[in-house]
Design a protein around this motif. Structure first.
Motif, PDB file in Angstrom:
ATOM      1  N   LYS A   1       0.844  -1.190   0.000  1.00  0.00           N
ATOM      2  CA  LYS A   1       0.000   0.000   0.000  1.00  0.00           C
ATOM      3  C   LYS A   1       0.880   1.241   0.000  1.00  0.00           C
ATOM      4  O   LYS A   1       1.915   1.277   0.662  1.00  0.00           O
ATOM      5  CB  LYS A   1      -0.909   0.025   1.218  1.00  0.00           C
ATOM      6  CG  LYS A   1      -2.056  -0.927   1.106  1.00  0.00           C
ATOM      7  CD  LYS A   1      -3.049  -0.715   2.196  1.00  0.00           C
ATOM      8  CE  LYS A   1      -4.162  -1.727   2.002  1.00  0.00           C
ATOM      9  NZ  LYS A   1      -5.034  -1.805   3.124  1.00  0.00           N
ATOM     10  N   ILE A   2       0.433   2.220  -0.756  1.00  0.00           N
ATOM     11  CA  ILE A   2       1.065   3.533  -0.737  1.00  0.00           C
ATOM     12  C   ILE A   2      -0.026   4.535  -0.393  1.00  0.00           C
ATOM     13  O   ILE A   2      -1.095   4.538  -1.021  1.00  0.00           O
ATOM     14  CB  ILE A   2       1.726   3.863  -2.079  1.00  0.00           C
ATOM     15  CG1 ILE A   2       2.866   2.879  -2.333  1.00  0.00           C
ATOM     16  CG2 ILE A   2       2.230   5.308  -2.090  1.00  0.00           C
ATOM     17  CD1 ILE A   2       3.709   3.148  -3.542  1.00  0.00           C
TER      18      ILE A   2
ATOM     19  N   TYR B   1       4.965   0.844   5.115  1.00  0.00           N
ATOM     20  CA  TYR B   1       5.950   0.649   6.176  1.00  0.00           C
ATOM     21  C   TYR B   1       6.216   1.964   6.905  1.00  0.00           C
ATOM     22  O   TYR B   1       6.264   2.016   8.123  1.00  0.00           O
ATOM     23  CB  TYR B   1       7.242   0.069   5.598  1.00  0.00           C
ATOM     24  CG  TYR B   1       6.964  -1.081   4.663  1.00  0.00           C
ATOM     25  CD1 TYR B   1       6.437  -2.285   5.144  1.00  0.00           C
ATOM     26  CD2 TYR B   1       7.176  -0.967   3.302  1.00  0.00           C
ATOM     27  CE1 TYR B   1       6.148  -3.335   4.288  1.00  0.00           C
ATOM     28  CE2 TYR B   1       6.886  -2.018   2.437  1.00  0.00           C
ATOM     29  CZ  TYR B   1       6.376  -3.193   2.940  1.00  0.00           C
ATOM     30  OH  TYR B   1       6.080  -4.223   2.086  1.00  0.00           O
ATOM     31  N   GLU B   2       6.376   3.042   6.150  1.00  0.00           N
ATOM     32  CA  GLU B   2       6.559   4.367   6.751  1.00  0.00           C
ATOM     33  C   GLU B   2       5.296   4.786   7.504  1.00  0.00           C
ATOM     34  O   GLU B   2       5.374   5.343   8.599  1.00  0.00           O
ATOM     35  CB  GLU B   2       6.865   5.407   5.676  1.00  0.00           C
ATOM     36  CG  GLU B   2       8.152   5.155   4.930  1.00  0.00           C
ATOM     37  CD  GLU B   2       8.244   5.970   3.656  1.00  0.00           C
ATOM     38  OE1 GLU B   2       9.289   6.611   3.474  1.00  0.00           O
ATOM     39  OE2 GLU B   2       7.277   5.974   2.859  1.00  0.00           O
ATOM     40  N   TYR B   3       4.144   4.509   6.908  1.00  0.00           N
ATOM     41  CA  TYR B   3       2.868   4.884   7.503  1.00  0.00           C
ATOM     42  C   TYR B   3       2.641   4.164   8.828  1.00  0.00           C
ATOM     43  O   TYR B   3       2.126   4.745   9.783  1.00  0.00           O
ATOM     44  CB  TYR B   3       1.741   4.583   6.520  1.00  0.00           C
ATOM     45  CG  TYR B   3       0.422   5.199   6.894  1.00  0.00           C
ATOM     46  CD1 TYR B   3       0.161   6.544   6.656  1.00  0.00           C
ATOM     47  CD2 TYR B   3      -0.578   4.433   7.483  1.00  0.00           C
ATOM     48  CE1 TYR B   3      -1.056   7.109   6.990  1.00  0.00           C
ATOM     49  CE2 TYR B   3      -1.798   4.985   7.822  1.00  0.00           C
ATOM     50  CZ  TYR B   3      -2.026   6.323   7.572  1.00  0.00           C
ATOM     51  OH  TYR B   3      -3.237   6.886   7.912  1.00  0.00           O
TER      52      TYR B   3
ATOM     53  N   GLU C   1       0.962   9.793  11.792  1.00  0.00           N
ATOM     54  CA  GLU C   1       0.627  11.194  12.083  1.00  0.00           C
ATOM     55  C   GLU C   1       1.180  12.154  11.026  1.00  0.00           C
ATOM     56  O   GLU C   1       0.644  13.238  10.825  1.00  0.00           O
ATOM     57  CB  GLU C   1       1.172  11.613  13.455  1.00  0.00           C
ATOM     58  CG  GLU C   1       0.588  10.851  14.619  1.00  0.00           C
ATOM     59  CD  GLU C   1       1.311   9.532  14.866  1.00  0.00           C
ATOM     60  OE1 GLU C   1       2.460   9.354  14.387  1.00  0.00           O
ATOM     61  OE2 GLU C   1       0.709   8.671  15.524  1.00  0.00           O
ATOM     62  N   PHE C   2       2.251  11.754  10.336  1.00  0.00           N
ATOM     63  CA  PHE C   2       2.889  12.654   9.380  1.00  0.00           C
ATOM     64  C   PHE C   2       1.905  13.124   8.310  1.00  0.00           C
ATOM     65  O   PHE C   2       1.723  14.322   8.102  1.00  0.00           O
ATOM     66  CB  PHE C   2       4.105  11.987   8.729  1.00  0.00           C
ATOM     67  CG  PHE C   2       4.755  12.833   7.676  1.00  0.00           C
ATOM     68  CD1 PHE C   2       5.561  13.899   8.021  1.00  0.00           C
ATOM     69  CD2 PHE C   2       4.539  12.571   6.330  1.00  0.00           C
ATOM     70  CE1 PHE C   2       6.149  14.696   7.045  1.00  0.00           C
ATOM     71  CE2 PHE C   2       5.115  13.358   5.344  1.00  0.00           C
ATOM     72  CZ  PHE C   2       5.923  14.425   5.708  1.00  0.00           C
TER      73      PHE C   2
END
Length: 85
Positions: A2-3, A29-31, A36-37
């Motif tokens: 997912k992006i 992975y970042e999410y 919150e970003f």
């Protein structure tokens, strides 16, 4: 994979004046590490009077497709020996 993409639509004077804009993106992975970003950026852009809509959209991409686009496989060059020295 997912992006997550932060998409926005600017306010228009007439229909079709602007296309949607991608204001940010994160892989799943970042999410997972910092959701919150994008939410903070969404809130920030939502307060901006230039946009009529700001949303986070999750895109589901088939497994391995991103890697295939980033690192295409090398295609071997077919050759035959013309002569030996």
């Amino acid at each position: 994979m997912k992006i997550y993409v932060l998409l926005a639509q600017r306010k228009e004077s007439y229909e079709g004046e602007y296309g949607p804009e991608a204001l940010g993106a994160m892989t799943e992975y970042e999410y997972d590490i910092n959701p919150e970003f994008l939410e903070e950026r969404r809130n920030e852009y939502s307060r901006n009077r230039e946009f009529s809509a700001v949303r986070i959209v999750a895109l589901d991409i088939p497994e391995g497709e991103v890697e295939r686009r980033l690192m295409p496989e090398a295609t071997p060059i077919q050759a035959r020996v013309a002569s030996e020295e």
